[in-house]
Design a protein around this motif. Structure first.
Motif, PDB file in Angstrom:
ATOM      1  N   LYS A  65       2.408  16.258   3.233  1.00 15.32           N
ATOM      2  CA  LYS A  65       3.635  16.363   2.457  1.00 15.32           C
ATOM      3  C   LYS A  65       4.621  15.244   2.777  1.00 15.32           C
ATOM      4  O   LYS A  65       5.467  14.905   1.957  1.00 15.32           O
ATOM      5  CB  LYS A  65       4.294  17.720   2.714  1.00 15.32           C
ATOM      6  N   ARG A  66       4.535  14.700   3.988  1.00 17.52           N
ATOM      7  CA  ARG A  66       5.490  13.664   4.388  1.00 17.52           C
ATOM      8  C   ARG A  66       4.778  12.350   4.660  1.00 17.52           C
ATOM      9  O   ARG A  66       3.609  12.332   5.059  1.00 17.52           O
ATOM     10  CB  ARG A  66       6.248  14.092   5.640  1.00 17.52           C
ATOM     11  N   LYS A  67       5.489  11.268   4.495  1.00 21.09           N
ATOM     12  CA  LYS A  67       4.929   9.966   4.806  1.00 21.09           C
ATOM     13  C   LYS A  67       4.797   9.809   6.311  1.00 21.09           C
ATOM     14  O   LYS A  67       5.562  10.387   7.080  1.00 21.09           O
ATOM     15  CB  LYS A  67       5.815   8.861   4.231  1.00 21.09           C
ATOM     16  N   ALA A  68       3.845   8.985   6.722  1.00 16.98           N
ATOM     17  CA  ALA A  68       3.592   8.779   8.149  1.00 16.98           C
ATOM     18  C   ALA A  68       4.825   8.243   8.862  1.00 16.98           C
ATOM     19  O   ALA A  68       5.164   8.678   9.968  1.00 16.98           O
ATOM     20  CB  ALA A  68       2.416   7.829   8.340  1.00 16.98           C
ATOM     21  N   GLY A  69       5.502   7.293   8.230  1.00 15.02           N
ATOM     22  CA  GLY A  69       6.675   6.691   8.864  1.00 15.02           C
ATOM     23  C   GLY A  69       7.753   7.712   9.154  1.00 15.02           C
ATOM     24  O   GLY A  69       8.390   7.692  10.221  1.00 15.02           O
ATOM     25  N   THR A  70       7.962   8.634   8.214  1.00 19.42           N
ATOM     26  CA  THR A  70       8.975   9.677   8.407  1.00 19.42           C
ATOM     27  C   THR A  70       8.596  10.604   9.548  1.00 19.42           C
ATOM     28  O   THR A  70       9.429  10.939  10.401  1.00 19.42           O
ATOM     29  CB  THR A  70       9.138  10.503   7.114  1.00 19.42           C
ATOM     30  N   ASN A 141       6.130  18.033  13.812  1.00 18.98           N
ATOM     31  CA  ASN A 141       6.057  16.580  13.656  1.00 18.98           C
ATOM     32  C   ASN A 141       4.770  16.010  14.258  1.00 18.98           C
ATOM     33  O   ASN A 141       4.169  15.090  13.696  1.00 18.98           O
ATOM     34  CB  ASN A 141       7.279  15.921  14.287  1.00 18.98           C
ATOM     35  N   ALA A 142       4.350  16.555  15.400  1.00 16.29           N
ATOM     36  CA  ALA A 142       3.098  16.095  15.995  1.00 16.29           C
ATOM     37  C   ALA A 142       1.926  16.402  15.068  1.00 16.29           C
ATOM     38  O   ALA A 142       1.007  15.580  14.897  1.00 16.29           O
ATOM     39  CB  ALA A 142       2.889  16.752  17.364  1.00 16.29           C
ATOM     40  N   PHE A 143       1.950  17.579  14.456  1.00 19.20           N
ATOM     41  CA  PHE A 143       0.900  17.946  13.503  1.00 19.20           C
ATOM     42  C   PHE A 143       0.869  16.966  12.329  1.00 19.20           C
ATOM     43  O   PHE A 143      -0.199  16.500  11.915  1.00 19.20           O
ATOM     44  CB  PHE A 143       1.134  19.375  12.998  1.00 19.20           C
ATOM     45  N   CYS A 147      -2.118  14.405  11.140  1.00 20.64           N
ATOM     46  CA  CYS A 147      -2.648  14.395   9.778  1.00 20.64           C
ATOM     47  C   CYS A 147      -2.643  12.977   9.218  1.00 20.64           C
ATOM     48  O   CYS A 147      -3.595  12.550   8.546  1.00 20.64           O
ATOM     49  CB  CYS A 147      -1.815  15.316   8.884  1.00 20.64           C
ATOM     50  N   ALA A 148      -1.565  12.244   9.495  1.00 23.03           N
ATOM     51  CA  ALA A 148      -1.460  10.871   9.006  1.00 23.03           C
ATOM     52  C   ALA A 148      -2.540   9.981   9.613  1.00 23.03           C
ATOM     53  O   ALA A 148      -3.100   9.108   8.943  1.00 23.03           O
ATOM     54  CB  ALA A 148      -0.074  10.308   9.325  1.00 23.03           C
ATOM     55  N   VAL A 149      -2.857  10.220  10.873  1.00 24.84           N
ATOM     56  CA  VAL A 149      -3.915   9.437  11.521  1.00 24.84           C
ATOM     57  C   VAL A 149      -5.257   9.736  10.872  1.00 24.84           C
ATOM     58  O   VAL A 149      -6.037   8.833  10.546  1.00 24.84           O
ATOM     59  CB  VAL A 149      -3.964   9.743  13.037  1.00 24.84           C
ATOM     60  N   GLU A 150      -5.544  11.015  10.657  1.00 25.35           N
ATOM     61  CA  GLU A 150      -6.815  11.383  10.034  1.00 25.35           C
ATOM     62  C   GLU A 150      -6.931  10.836   8.617  1.00 25.35           C
ATOM     63  O   GLU A 150      -8.032  10.511   8.159  1.00 25.35           O
ATOM     64  CB  GLU A 150      -6.971  12.906  10.011  1.00 25.35           C
ATOM     65  N   ASP A 151      -5.793  10.732   7.930  1.00 19.94           N
ATOM     66  CA  ASP A 151      -5.810  10.246   6.545  1.00 19.94           C
ATOM     67  C   ASP A 151      -5.782   8.721   6.458  1.00 19.94           C
ATOM     68  O   ASP A 151      -5.732   8.159   5.360  1.00 19.94           O
ATOM     69  CB  ASP A 151      -4.613  10.812   5.776  1.00 19.94           C
ATOM     70  N   GLY A 152      -5.803   8.058   7.607  1.00 16.30           N
ATOM     71  CA  GLY A 152      -5.854   6.605   7.607  1.00 16.30           C
ATOM     72  C   GLY A 152      -4.513   5.922   7.433  1.00 16.30           C
ATOM     73  O   GLY A 152      -4.448   4.700   7.237  1.00 16.30           O
ATOM     74  N   LYS A 204       3.989   0.884  15.398  1.00 15.34           N
ATOM     75  CA  LYS A 204       3.525  -0.471  15.117  1.00 15.34           C
ATOM     76  C   LYS A 204       2.223  -0.487  14.328  1.00 15.34           C
ATOM     77  O   LYS A 204       1.861  -1.504  13.736  1.00 15.34           O
ATOM     78  CB  LYS A 204       3.326  -1.237  16.428  1.00 15.34           C
ATOM     79  N   TYR A 205       1.508   0.641  14.351  1.00 14.75           N
ATOM     80  CA  TYR A 205       0.172   0.679  13.737  1.00 14.75           C
ATOM     81  C   TYR A 205       0.163   1.414  12.403  1.00 14.75           C
ATOM     82  O   TYR A 205      -0.885   1.861  11.943  1.00 14.75           O
ATOM     83  CB  TYR A 205      -0.830   1.306  14.700  1.00 14.75           C
ATOM     84  N   ARG A 206       1.333   1.569  11.824  1.00 11.56           N
ATOM     85  CA  ARG A 206       1.395   2.190  10.509  1.00 11.56           C
ATOM     86  C   ARG A 206       1.319   1.111   9.453  1.00 11.56           C
ATOM     87  O   ARG A 206       2.185   0.216   9.399  1.00 11.56           O
ATOM     88  CB  ARG A 206       2.713   2.964  10.359  1.00 11.56           C
ATOM     89  N   PRO A 207       0.303   1.130   8.612  1.00  4.93           N
ATOM     90  CA  PRO A 207       0.179   0.110   7.565  1.00  4.93           C
ATOM     91  C   PRO A 207       1.382   0.103   6.639  1.00  4.93           C
ATOM     92  O   PRO A 207       1.920   1.163   6.302  1.00  4.93           O
ATOM     93  CB  PRO A 207      -1.083   0.523   6.803  1.00  4.93           C
ATOM     94  N   ASP A 208       1.844  -1.068   6.252  1.00  8.38           N
ATOM     95  CA  ASP A 208       2.984  -1.178   5.335  1.00  8.38           C
ATOM     96  C   ASP A 208       2.570  -0.787   3.917  1.00  8.38           C
ATOM     97  O   ASP A 208       1.447  -0.987   3.498  1.00  8.38           O
ATOM     98  CB  ASP A 208       3.531  -2.597   5.335  1.00  8.38           C
TER      99      ASP A 208
END
Length: 208
Positions: A65-70, A141-143, A147-152, A204-208
Protein backbone atom coordinates in the motif's frame (compact mmCIF):
# COMPACT_ATOMS: atom_id res chain seq x y z
CA UNK A 1 6.26 28.39 55.58
CA UNK A 2 9.32 26.56 56.95
CA UNK A 3 11.41 28.54 59.48
CA UNK A 4 15.16 28.43 59.92
CA UNK A 5 16.48 27.51 63.38
CA UNK A 6 19.57 28.98 65.04
CA UNK A 7 21.70 26.07 63.82
CA UNK A 8 20.69 26.70 60.23
CA UNK A 9 18.34 23.76 59.84
CA UNK A 10 14.96 24.31 58.23
CA UNK A 11 11.97 23.49 60.37
CA UNK A 12 9.17 21.79 58.49
CA UNK A 13 11.45 20.01 56.04
CA UNK A 14 10.83 16.70 57.77
CA UNK A 15 7.09 17.17 57.45
CA UNK A 16 7.45 17.95 53.75
CA UNK A 17 9.54 14.83 53.20
CA UNK A 18 7.04 12.77 55.15
CA UNK A 19 4.22 14.21 53.06
CA UNK A 20 5.94 13.28 49.82
CA UNK A 21 6.64 9.78 51.13
CA UNK A 22 3.03 9.37 52.20
CA UNK A 23 1.92 10.40 48.71
CA UNK A 24 4.23 7.91 46.97
CA UNK A 25 3.06 4.75 45.24
CA UNK A 26 4.74 1.57 44.07
CA UNK A 27 5.42 1.79 40.33
CA UNK A 28 5.01 -1.26 38.07
CA UNK A 29 8.18 -3.18 37.27
CA UNK A 30 10.41 -1.16 34.91
CA UNK A 31 10.70 -4.24 32.70
CA UNK A 32 7.04 -3.72 31.76
CA UNK A 33 8.32 -0.67 29.85
CA UNK A 34 11.80 -1.85 28.92
CA UNK A 35 10.83 -5.23 27.43
CA UNK A 36 8.28 -3.79 24.95
CA UNK A 37 10.89 -1.22 23.93
CA UNK A 38 13.34 -4.06 23.27
CA UNK A 39 10.58 -5.87 21.36
CA UNK A 40 10.17 -2.82 19.12
CA UNK A 41 13.88 -3.00 18.36
CA UNK A 42 13.40 -6.69 17.60
CA UNK A 43 10.64 -5.85 15.12
CA UNK A 44 13.06 -3.60 13.21
CA UNK A 45 15.92 -6.09 13.46
CA UNK A 46 13.62 -8.76 11.96
CA UNK A 47 14.41 -7.22 8.57
CA UNK A 48 17.37 -9.61 8.77
CA UNK A 49 15.05 -12.49 7.88
CA UNK A 50 14.63 -11.16 4.36
CA UNK A 51 18.08 -12.49 3.46
CA UNK A 52 16.91 -16.07 4.03
CA UNK A 53 13.15 -16.11 3.50
CA UNK A 54 12.44 -13.62 0.70
CA UNK A 55 10.56 -15.04 -2.29
CA UNK A 56 10.27 -13.76 -5.83
CA UNK A 57 7.18 -11.68 -6.45
CA UNK A 58 4.34 -13.61 -8.06
CA UNK A 59 1.69 -12.01 -10.31
CA UNK A 60 -1.08 -12.58 -7.78
CA UNK A 61 0.77 -11.12 -4.79
CA UNK A 62 -0.95 -8.11 -3.26
CA UNK A 63 0.91 -4.90 -3.99
CA UNK A 64 2.20 -2.93 -0.98
CA UNK A 65 0.00 0.00 0.00
CA UNK A 66 2.91 2.36 0.62
CA UNK A 67 5.97 3.25 -1.39
CA UNK A 68 9.29 1.88 -0.20
CA UNK A 69 10.74 5.33 0.39
CA UNK A 70 7.86 6.29 2.68
CA UNK A 71 8.10 3.07 4.70
CA UNK A 72 11.85 3.42 5.16
CA UNK A 73 11.60 7.07 6.21
CA UNK A 74 8.93 6.24 8.77
CA UNK A 75 10.99 3.29 10.02
CA UNK A 76 13.93 5.65 10.49
CA UNK A 77 11.63 7.89 12.54
CA UNK A 78 10.79 4.87 14.70
CA UNK A 79 14.48 4.19 15.26
CA UNK A 80 15.05 7.78 16.34
CA UNK A 81 12.00 7.60 18.62
CA UNK A 82 13.28 4.42 20.26
CA UNK A 83 16.71 5.97 20.74
CA UNK A 84 15.06 8.84 22.59
CA UNK A 85 13.00 6.43 24.70
CA UNK A 86 16.11 4.57 25.84
CA UNK A 87 17.83 7.88 26.60
CA UNK A 88 14.85 8.78 28.77
CA UNK A 89 15.19 5.43 30.54
CA UNK A 90 18.82 6.33 31.25
CA UNK A 91 17.90 9.81 32.51
CA UNK A 92 15.68 8.28 35.20
CA UNK A 93 17.78 5.40 36.57
CA UNK A 94 15.74 5.08 39.75
CA UNK A 95 12.71 4.11 37.69
CA UNK A 96 14.14 2.44 34.61
CA UNK A 97 17.84 1.67 34.89
CA UNK A 98 18.22 -0.32 38.09
CA UNK A 99 19.77 2.37 40.28
CA UNK A 100 21.18 0.99 43.52
CA UNK A 101 21.09 -2.66 44.57
CA UNK A 102 18.30 -3.46 42.11
CA UNK A 103 20.69 -2.91 39.22
CA UNK A 104 22.41 -6.25 39.85
CA UNK A 105 19.21 -8.27 39.77
CA UNK A 106 18.76 -10.45 36.65
CA UNK A 107 15.90 -10.08 34.19
CA UNK A 108 12.69 -11.03 35.99
CA UNK A 109 9.49 -9.46 37.23
CA UNK A 110 8.73 -8.68 40.87
CA UNK A 111 12.02 -7.11 41.94
CA UNK A 112 12.57 -3.66 40.49
CA UNK A 113 9.41 -1.73 41.35
CA UNK A 114 10.28 1.52 43.18
CA UNK A 115 8.13 3.99 45.10
CA UNK A 116 7.35 7.08 43.05
CA UNK A 117 5.67 10.41 43.72
CA UNK A 118 2.86 11.71 41.47
CA UNK A 119 5.39 13.22 39.03
CA UNK A 120 7.22 9.90 38.78
CA UNK A 121 3.93 8.10 38.19
CA UNK A 122 3.02 10.44 35.35
CA UNK A 123 6.47 9.98 33.82
CA UNK A 124 6.14 6.21 33.98
CA UNK A 125 2.76 6.14 32.27
CA UNK A 126 3.82 8.67 29.64
CA UNK A 127 6.79 6.52 28.72
CA UNK A 128 4.59 3.42 28.67
CA UNK A 129 2.28 5.14 26.18
CA UNK A 130 5.23 6.19 24.02
CA UNK A 131 6.68 2.67 24.06
CA UNK A 132 3.32 1.10 23.16
CA UNK A 133 2.86 3.47 20.22
CA UNK A 134 6.39 2.87 19.00
CA UNK A 135 5.98 -0.91 19.16
CA UNK A 136 2.95 -0.75 16.85
CA UNK A 137 4.61 1.68 14.42
CA UNK A 138 7.93 -0.19 14.32
CA UNK A 139 6.19 -3.49 13.59
CA UNK A 140 4.06 -2.05 10.80
CA UNK A 141 6.88 -0.09 9.16
CA UNK A 142 9.32 -3.01 9.37
CA UNK A 143 6.71 -5.23 7.73
CA UNK A 144 6.19 -2.72 4.91
CA UNK A 145 9.94 -2.43 4.34
CA UNK A 146 10.29 -6.21 4.10
CA UNK A 147 7.42 -6.27 1.60
CA UNK A 148 9.24 -3.65 -0.46
CA UNK A 149 12.39 -5.77 -0.45
CA UNK A 150 10.51 -8.86 -1.60
CA UNK A 151 8.82 -6.83 -4.35
CA UNK A 152 12.18 -5.62 -5.65
CA UNK A 153 11.74 -1.98 -4.58
CA UNK A 154 14.82 -2.19 -2.38
CA UNK A 155 17.95 -3.97 -3.60
CA UNK A 156 20.44 -4.03 -0.73
CA UNK A 157 23.38 -6.42 -0.39
CA UNK A 158 23.13 -9.41 1.93
CA UNK A 159 25.87 -7.93 4.11
CA UNK A 160 23.44 -5.21 5.23
CA UNK A 161 20.86 -7.78 6.28
CA UNK A 162 23.57 -9.66 8.17
CA UNK A 163 24.12 -6.51 10.23
CA UNK A 164 20.42 -6.49 11.12
CA UNK A 165 20.94 -10.11 12.21
CA UNK A 166 23.76 -8.98 14.52
CA UNK A 167 21.28 -6.69 16.24
CA UNK A 168 18.91 -9.65 16.61
CA UNK A 169 21.70 -11.65 18.17
CA UNK A 170 22.46 -8.92 20.70
CA UNK A 171 18.79 -8.73 21.68
CA UNK A 172 18.59 -12.51 22.00
CA UNK A 173 21.60 -12.56 24.31
CA UNK A 174 19.96 -10.04 26.64
CA UNK A 175 17.09 -12.48 27.11
CA UNK A 176 19.15 -15.67 27.16
CA UNK A 177 21.61 -14.26 29.71
CA UNK A 178 18.87 -12.64 31.81
CA UNK A 179 20.61 -9.30 31.62
CA UNK A 180 20.27 -6.83 34.46
CA UNK A 181 17.94 -3.88 34.05
CA UNK A 182 20.84 -1.47 33.60
CA UNK A 183 22.50 -3.69 30.99
CA UNK A 184 19.21 -4.09 29.13
CA UNK A 185 18.67 -0.32 29.00
CA UNK A 186 22.24 0.56 28.03
CA UNK A 187 22.38 -2.18 25.39
CA UNK A 188 18.98 -1.14 24.06
CA UNK A 189 20.25 2.40 23.57
CA UNK A 190 23.26 1.12 21.62
CA UNK A 191 21.17 -1.22 19.45
CA UNK A 192 18.70 1.57 18.68
CA UNK A 193 21.60 3.68 17.41
CA UNK A 194 22.92 0.80 15.32
CA UNK A 195 19.50 0.15 13.77
CA UNK A 196 19.14 3.84 12.93
CA UNK A 197 22.39 3.66 10.99
CA UNK A 198 21.31 0.49 9.16
CA UNK A 199 17.92 1.88 8.15
CA UNK A 200 19.59 5.00 6.81
CA UNK A 201 21.94 2.77 4.85
CA UNK A 202 18.94 0.88 3.48
CA UNK A 203 17.65 4.10 1.91
CA UNK A 204 20.65 4.15 -0.43
CA UNK A 205 19.49 0.95 -2.14
CA UNK A 206 16.02 2.07 -3.11
CA UNK A 207 15.78 2.38 -6.89
CA UNK A 208 14.73 5.84 -8.08
Amino acid sequence: MAKRSRKGSVKGTGKAEAGREADSRIAPDPFTAVLPALAALGAIASIAAIAWTAEERTPDRTKAKRKAGTAIRELETCCLGLSEIFRRFQRYPRLFAGEGGQGASPLKFGVHGARVDPDGSRLFHQLMNDVASMLVLASQNAFDVMCAVEDGEVEAPDTLYFEFAECQDRLNKLIQNRATLKTAVDSGAEIAGQLTRLVRELKKYRPD
